[in-house]
Design a protein around this motif. Structure first.
Motif, PDB file in Angstrom:
ATOM      1  N   GLN A 183      28.764  21.976  27.774  1.00  0.00           N
ATOM      2  CA  GLN A 183      30.123  22.367  28.147  1.00  0.00           C
ATOM      3  C   GLN A 183      30.630  21.590  29.350  1.00  0.00           C
ATOM      4  O   GLN A 183      31.714  21.858  29.845  1.00  0.00           O
ATOM      5  CB  GLN A 183      30.183  23.870  28.433  1.00  0.00           C
ATOM      6  N   THR A 184      29.858  20.650  29.864  1.00  0.00           N
ATOM      7  CA  THR A 184      30.294  19.848  31.006  1.00  0.00           C
ATOM      8  C   THR A 184      30.399  18.398  30.580  1.00  0.00           C
ATOM      9  O   THR A 184      29.863  17.985  29.558  1.00  0.00           O
ATOM     10  CB  THR A 184      29.302  19.966  32.177  1.00  0.00           C
ATOM     11  N   ASN A 185      31.108  17.616  31.334  1.00  0.00           N
ATOM     12  CA  ASN A 185      31.316  16.217  31.001  1.00  0.00           C
ATOM     13  C   ASN A 185      30.916  15.341  32.192  1.00  0.00           C
ATOM     14  O   ASN A 185      31.505  15.472  33.252  1.00  0.00           O
ATOM     15  CB  ASN A 185      32.787  15.983  30.641  1.00  0.00           C
ATOM     16  N   PRO A 186      29.909  14.460  32.039  1.00  0.00           N
ATOM     17  CA  PRO A 186      29.162  14.201  30.806  1.00  0.00           C
ATOM     18  C   PRO A 186      28.129  15.296  30.538  1.00  0.00           C
ATOM     19  O   PRO A 186      27.592  15.878  31.473  1.00  0.00           O
ATOM     20  CB  PRO A 186      28.464  12.865  31.098  1.00  0.00           C
ATOM     21  N   ASN A 187      27.852  15.540  29.264  1.00  0.00           N
ATOM     22  CA  ASN A 187      26.884  16.594  28.959  1.00  0.00           C
ATOM     23  C   ASN A 187      25.469  16.020  28.911  1.00  0.00           C
ATOM     24  O   ASN A 187      25.255  14.805  28.929  1.00  0.00           O
ATOM     25  CB  ASN A 187      27.256  17.324  27.658  1.00  0.00           C
ATOM     26  N   LEU A 188      24.512  16.915  28.855  1.00  0.00           N
ATOM     27  CA  LEU A 188      23.113  16.525  28.974  1.00  0.00           C
ATOM     28  C   LEU A 188      22.680  15.601  27.836  1.00  0.00           C
ATOM     29  O   LEU A 188      21.985  14.607  28.058  1.00  0.00           O
ATOM     30  CB  LEU A 188      22.227  17.778  29.016  1.00  0.00           C
ATOM     31  N   PHE A 189      23.087  15.897  26.629  1.00  0.00           N
ATOM     32  CA  PHE A 189      22.658  15.074  25.494  1.00  0.00           C
ATOM     33  C   PHE A 189      23.210  13.656  25.596  1.00  0.00           C
ATOM     34  O   PHE A 189      22.502  12.676  25.332  1.00  0.00           O
ATOM     35  CB  PHE A 189      23.103  15.717  24.178  1.00  0.00           C
ATOM     36  N   ASP A 190      24.473  13.509  25.980  1.00  0.00           N
ATOM     37  CA  ASP A 190      25.057  12.170  26.153  1.00  0.00           C
ATOM     38  C   ASP A 190      24.322  11.382  27.228  1.00  0.00           C
ATOM     39  O   ASP A 190      24.069  10.182  27.084  1.00  0.00           O
ATOM     40  CB  ASP A 190      26.536  12.271  26.519  1.00  0.00           C
ATOM     41  N   LEU A 191      23.973  12.060  28.331  1.00  0.00           N
ATOM     42  CA  LEU A 191      23.232  11.386  29.398  1.00  0.00           C
ATOM     43  C   LEU A 191      21.864  10.910  28.915  1.00  0.00           C
ATOM     44  O   LEU A 191      21.430   9.802  29.235  1.00  0.00           O
ATOM     45  CB  LEU A 191      23.063  12.341  30.588  1.00  0.00           C
ATOM     46  N   LEU A 192      21.199  11.747  28.133  1.00  0.00           N
ATOM     47  CA  LEU A 192      19.891  11.376  27.602  1.00  0.00           C
ATOM     48  C   LEU A 192      19.988  10.166  26.671  1.00  0.00           C
ATOM     49  O   LEU A 192      19.193   9.223  26.778  1.00  0.00           O
ATOM     50  CB  LEU A 192      19.277  12.557  26.844  1.00  0.00           C
ATOM     51  N   ILE A 193      20.960  10.194  25.770  1.00  0.00           N
ATOM     52  CA  ILE A 193      21.110   9.098  24.807  1.00  0.00           C
ATOM     53  C   ILE A 193      21.465   7.792  25.516  1.00  0.00           C
ATOM     54  O   ILE A 193      20.903   6.732  25.216  1.00  0.00           O
ATOM     55  CB  ILE A 193      22.183   9.446  23.763  1.00  0.00           C
ATOM     56  N   ASN A 194      22.384   7.872  26.456  1.00  0.00           N
ATOM     57  CA  ASN A 194      22.776   6.659  27.189  1.00  0.00           C
ATOM     58  C   ASN A 194      21.603   6.067  27.965  1.00  0.00           C
ATOM     59  O   ASN A 194      21.398   4.852  27.980  1.00  0.00           O
ATOM     60  CB  ASN A 194      23.932   6.976  28.147  1.00  0.00           C
ATOM     61  N   LYS A 195      20.837   6.933  28.617  1.00  0.00           N
ATOM     62  CA  LYS A 195      19.682   6.453  29.386  1.00  0.00           C
ATOM     63  C   LYS A 195      18.605   5.880  28.466  1.00  0.00           C
ATOM     64  O   LYS A 195      17.982   4.859  28.763  1.00  0.00           O
ATOM     65  CB  LYS A 195      19.116   7.593  30.243  1.00  0.00           C
ATOM     66  N   PHE A 196      18.389   6.523  27.329  1.00  0.00           N
ATOM     67  CA  PHE A 196      17.419   6.047  26.338  1.00  0.00           C
ATOM     68  C   PHE A 196      17.812   4.667  25.819  1.00  0.00           C
ATOM     69  O   PHE A 196      16.973   3.760  25.705  1.00  0.00           O
ATOM     70  CB  PHE A 196      17.318   7.045  25.183  1.00  0.00           C
ATOM     71  N   ASN A 197      19.099   4.490  25.500  1.00  0.00           N
ATOM     72  CA  ASN A 197      19.583   3.202  24.983  1.00  0.00           C
ATOM     73  C   ASN A 197      19.458   2.112  26.038  1.00  0.00           C
ATOM     74  O   ASN A 197      19.120   0.954  25.735  1.00  0.00           O
ATOM     75  CB  ASN A 197      21.024   3.325  24.512  1.00  0.00           C
ATOM     76  N   ASN A 198      19.759   2.448  27.292  1.00  0.00           N
ATOM     77  CA  ASN A 198      19.683   1.459  28.366  1.00  0.00           C
ATOM     78  C   ASN A 198      18.240   1.030  28.653  1.00  0.00           C
ATOM     79  O   ASN A 198      17.972  -0.102  29.037  1.00  0.00           O
ATOM     80  CB  ASN A 198      20.306   2.000  29.640  1.00  0.00           C
ATOM     81  N   GLN A 199      17.309   1.968  28.470  1.00  0.00           N
ATOM     82  CA  GLN A 199      15.903   1.663  28.734  1.00  0.00           C
ATOM     83  C   GLN A 199      15.261   0.868  27.603  1.00  0.00           C
ATOM     84  O   GLN A 199      14.204   0.283  27.769  1.00  0.00           O
ATOM     85  CB  GLN A 199      15.111   2.952  28.950  1.00  0.00           C
ATOM     86  N   ASN A 200      15.945   0.886  26.455  1.00  0.00           N
ATOM     87  CA  ASN A 200      15.385   0.177  25.300  1.00  0.00           C
ATOM     88  C   ASN A 200      16.303  -0.956  24.861  1.00  0.00           C
ATOM     89  O   ASN A 200      16.443  -1.257  23.704  1.00  0.00           O
ATOM     90  CB  ASN A 200      15.148   1.169  24.147  1.00  0.00           C
TER      91      ASN A 200
END
Length: 307
Positions: free
Chosen positions: A290-307
């Motif tokens: 319910q917040t922006n950015p939300n937890l799932f978006d932060l996880l996906i973005n960090k995962f993509n950046n690390q890979n």
């Protein structure tokens, strides 16, 4: 020949604005800013929602479901057909600033009082003021001194400016701008306050693998629709409920804990697909997006950046 008919009713108050007018074939529904649903007209099929089939030639107020903490009357929508009416609520999730203002109004969260020039009392939440007034007790005392010389109307405007960071009244704002913390992100200030706050304020227990963690209810209310409903749907809740997070791994729980306070993920945390899958279950169950950015978006973005 059709003519307009003037409708008068004590249900329409001076400070009450009409938000929407809904028209069926022979019945009408009106939604007002004071959380009133007003109906009149044909009711042969019970389309007015009165619980009976009596016609209503004069406006009558229909009882609406009680609004929850984060709900707004303007999010109600109505559709009128020939012999029926349909009422539904479309939620909109308020941002952190709006939540602070609403929490300020809830008496069960208030623990500090301010007296206006005429002796009226305004109550507030001390922890909210801490991260709005530079975490300084002297600033709270300065605010009390300012409020003591103001009317109730001016005092309410001052508090609204403090919580919203909007300049509602420039003259009043000039008197309080020195004590308002307006330079830091609210999440960063919140994290620092609560990570170092008195244990007595952390009144909700999260249990994980036989270890207990104390969190302030206010933080969980900000982050989760589930916790909002748990803590705010009743008039008062003083119990310490326990939630079991034993299925989360150590790293996943660290991510979850840090995000609750900061709405961020630590830079040094390495995100894996297993962590994403694990946290996704908790996100869905506890309604955390319910917040922006939300937890799932932060996880996906960090995962993509690390890979």
């Amino acid at each position: 020949m059709w003519e307009f008919t003037e409708i008068k009713s004590s249900l329409f108050e001076e400070n009450d604005n009409i938000l929407e007018i809904y028209v069926g074939d022979y019945h009408n529904l009106i939604l007002t800013s004071n959380s009133k649903l007003i109906a009149f007209g044909n009711n042969e099929f019970g389309q007015l929602g009165t619980g009976n089939t009596n016609k209503q030639y004069s406006p009558i107020q229909i009882k609406l479901p009680k609004l929850k903490f984060n709900e707004n009357i303007s999010n109600y929508h109505i559709s009128c057909g020939y012999s029926n009416s349909f009422l539904y609520y479309s939620p909109s999730f308020s941002n952190l600033e709006e939540d602070l203002i609403k929490l300020f109004r809830r008496k069960e969260f208030c623990d500090i009082s301010f007296k206006t020039e005429n002796g009226e009392i305004i109550e507030a939440h001390k922890l909210i003021l801490k991260y709005r007034l530079n975490q300084n007790q002297n600033q709270i005392e300065k605010l009390q001194e300012i409020i003591s010389k103001k009317s109730i109307k001016e005092s309410n405007q001052i508090f609204e400016m403090i919580y919203s960071n909007r300049i509602i009244n420039p003259k009043l704002y000039s008197e309080i701008k020195e004590i308002i913390n307006s330079n830091e992100k609210i999440e960063e200030t919140m994290k620092r306050i609560y990570l170092n706050e008195n244990e007595n304020e952390k009144d909700f227990i999260i249990e994980r693998k036989e270890k207990q963690y104390k969190f302030p209810k206010l933080i969980l209310i900000m982050r989760s629709e589930l916790y909002r409903g748990m803590f705010l749907s009743v008039t008062e809740d003083t119990s310490n409920k326990v939630t079991d997070y034993s299925e989360l791994s150590n790293k996943s729980f660290q991510i979850f804990e840090y995000w609750i306070y900061s709405n961020q993920i630590k830079d040094e945390i390495q995100i894996t697909q297993e962590i994403i899958d694990e946290i996704q279950i908790g996100i869905d169950y506890f309604q955390l997006n319910q917040t922006n950015p939300n937890l799932f978006d932060l996880l996906i973005n960090k995962f993509n950046n690390q890979n």
